[in-house]
Design an enzyme around this catalytic site. Sequence first.
Site, PDB file in Angstrom:
ATOM      1  N   SER A  37     -28.771 -37.628  -9.584  1.00 39.73           N
ATOM      2  CA  SER A  37     -28.801 -36.216  -9.981  1.00 39.73           C
ATOM      3  C   SER A  37     -30.125 -35.550  -9.646  1.00 39.73           C
ATOM      4  CB  SER A  37     -28.520 -36.114 -11.479  1.00 39.73           C
ATOM      5  OG  SER A  37     -27.199 -36.566 -11.747  1.00 39.73           O
TER       6      SER A  37
ATOM      7  N   GLU B 139     -31.666 -35.730  -6.940  1.00 38.16           N
ATOM      8  CA  GLU B 139     -31.592 -35.278  -5.540  1.00 38.16           C
ATOM      9  C   GLU B 139     -30.610 -34.103  -5.339  1.00 38.16           C
ATOM     10  OE1 GLU B 139     -31.568 -38.739  -6.253  1.00 38.16           O
ATOM     11  OE2 GLU B 139     -33.712 -38.638  -5.778  1.00 38.16           O
TER      12      GLU B 139
ATOM     13  N   THR C 236     -34.649 -45.881 -21.840  1.00 43.65           N
ATOM     14  CA  THR C 236     -35.958 -45.221 -21.664  1.00 43.65           C
ATOM     15  C   THR C 236     -35.787 -43.702 -21.683  1.00 43.65           C
ATOM     16  OG1 THR C 236     -35.788 -44.968 -19.270  1.00 43.65           O
ATOM     17  CG2 THR C 236     -36.549 -47.121 -20.114  1.00 43.65           C
TER      18      THR C 236
ATOM     19  N   HIS D 244     -36.274 -41.855 -19.223  1.00 40.22           N
ATOM     20  CA  HIS D 244     -35.951 -41.413 -17.853  1.00 40.22           C
ATOM     21  C   HIS D 244     -34.836 -40.372 -17.849  1.00 40.22           C
ATOM     22  CE1 HIS D 244     -36.252 -41.754 -13.594  1.00 40.22           C
ATOM     23  NE2 HIS D 244     -35.056 -42.243 -13.428  1.00 40.22           N
TER      24      HIS D 244
ATOM     25  N   ARG E 199     -15.167 -36.998 -20.609  1.00 39.03           N
ATOM     26  CA  ARG E 199     -15.297 -35.752 -19.835  1.00 39.03           C
ATOM     27  C   ARG E 199     -14.916 -35.919 -18.370  1.00 39.03           C
ATOM     28  NH1 ARG E 199     -17.825 -36.115 -24.182  1.00 39.03           N
ATOM     29  NH2 ARG E 199     -18.436 -34.317 -25.457  1.00 39.03           N
TER      30      ARG E 199
HETATM   31  O1  INI Z   1     -27.587 -39.363 -11.588  1.00 43.67           O
HETATM   32  C1  INI Z   1     -28.286 -40.098 -12.278  1.00 43.67           C
HETATM   33  N1  INI Z   1     -29.491 -40.536 -11.803  1.00 43.67           N
HETATM   34  C2  INI Z   1     -30.274 -41.349 -12.542  1.00 43.67           C
HETATM   35  N2  INI Z   1     -31.444 -41.767 -12.021  1.00 43.67           N
HETATM   36  C3  INI Z   1     -31.747 -41.694 -10.594  1.00 43.67           C
HETATM   37  C4  INI Z   1     -32.363 -40.362 -10.208  1.00 43.67           C
HETATM   38  O2  INI Z   1     -31.376 -39.334 -10.218  1.00 43.67           O
HETATM   39  C5  INI Z   1     -32.929 -40.449  -8.796  1.00 43.67           C
HETATM   40  O3  INI Z   1     -31.885 -40.757  -7.887  1.00 43.67           O
HETATM   41  C6  INI Z   1     -34.028 -41.495  -8.684  1.00 43.67           C
HETATM   42  O4  INI Z   1     -34.997 -41.262  -9.702  1.00 43.67           O
HETATM   43  C7  INI Z   1     -34.700 -41.490  -7.326  1.00 43.67           C
HETATM   44  O5  INI Z   1     -35.258 -40.221  -7.071  1.00 43.67           O
HETATM   45  C8  INI Z   1     -29.858 -41.744 -13.828  1.00 43.67           C
HETATM   46  N3  INI Z   1     -30.667 -42.577 -14.666  1.00 43.67           N
HETATM   47  O6  INI Z   1     -31.778 -43.013 -14.271  1.00 43.67           O
HETATM   48  O7  INI Z   1     -30.261 -42.895 -15.827  1.00 43.67           O
HETATM   49  C9  INI Z   1     -28.597 -41.285 -14.318  1.00 43.67           C
HETATM   50  O8  INI Z   1     -28.134 -41.594 -15.453  1.00 43.67           O
HETATM   51  N4  INI Z   1     -27.864 -40.472 -13.512  1.00 43.67           N
END
Ligand code: INI
Length: 154
Positions: free
Chosen positions: A56, A58, A86, A88, A127
């Site tokens: 997400s 990107e 985390t 994140h 969903r």
């Molecule tokens: O689309 C997601 N990306 C996630 N991480 C990746 C992020 O979107 C990037 O692709 C990555 O950080 C590289 O830039 C997620 N988590 O980390 O949990 C998630 O739940 N969903």
Amino acid sequence: MNRIEATLIATGLKIAIVNTRWNHFIVDRLVEGAELAFVQHGGNTEDLDLVTVPGSFEVPLVAKTLAESGRYDAVVCLGAVIRGATSHYDFVAGSATNGLARIALDTGVPVAFGILTTETIEQAVERAGTKAGNKGGEAILAVIETANVLKQLR
Ligand SMILES: O=c1[nH]c(NC[C@H](O)[C@H](O)[C@H](O)CO)c([N+](=O)[O-])c(=O)[nH]1
């Protein structure tokens, strides 16, 4: 009162869908729901372009690029950010939301926010075609209607 409202007729609309590979078990269902809703409302599946990105985070850059191309009546963004162990989650969800919020205003192209942000996998499953419907289908219907409203105003 003069009401300016639009139909949900998708015939003739060309739409780009940006989807993520992250949580594809969920996101693939959102894509299916979006395609089904588009076709059920008269859209031609050949008028859908699907662009897959890693996650997400990107999505906004690719969605902006698609919107700026001038080739699409709307852009639909589909993903699933699911809280993990985390913080994140907060950064990914926040960056995707903030990034997408500006694209429609900057480009004049309707952009649907179909990125699930859930606390649990179960909430995401609900969903993506179960108890809470399919947010992919809802997202594409939102931009079909918005694109049709804009056609009346421009
Ligand atoms: O689309 C997601 N990306 C996630 N991480 C990746 C992020 O979107 C990037 O692709 C990555 O950080 C590289 O830039 C997620 N988590 O980390 O949990 C998630 O739940 N969903």
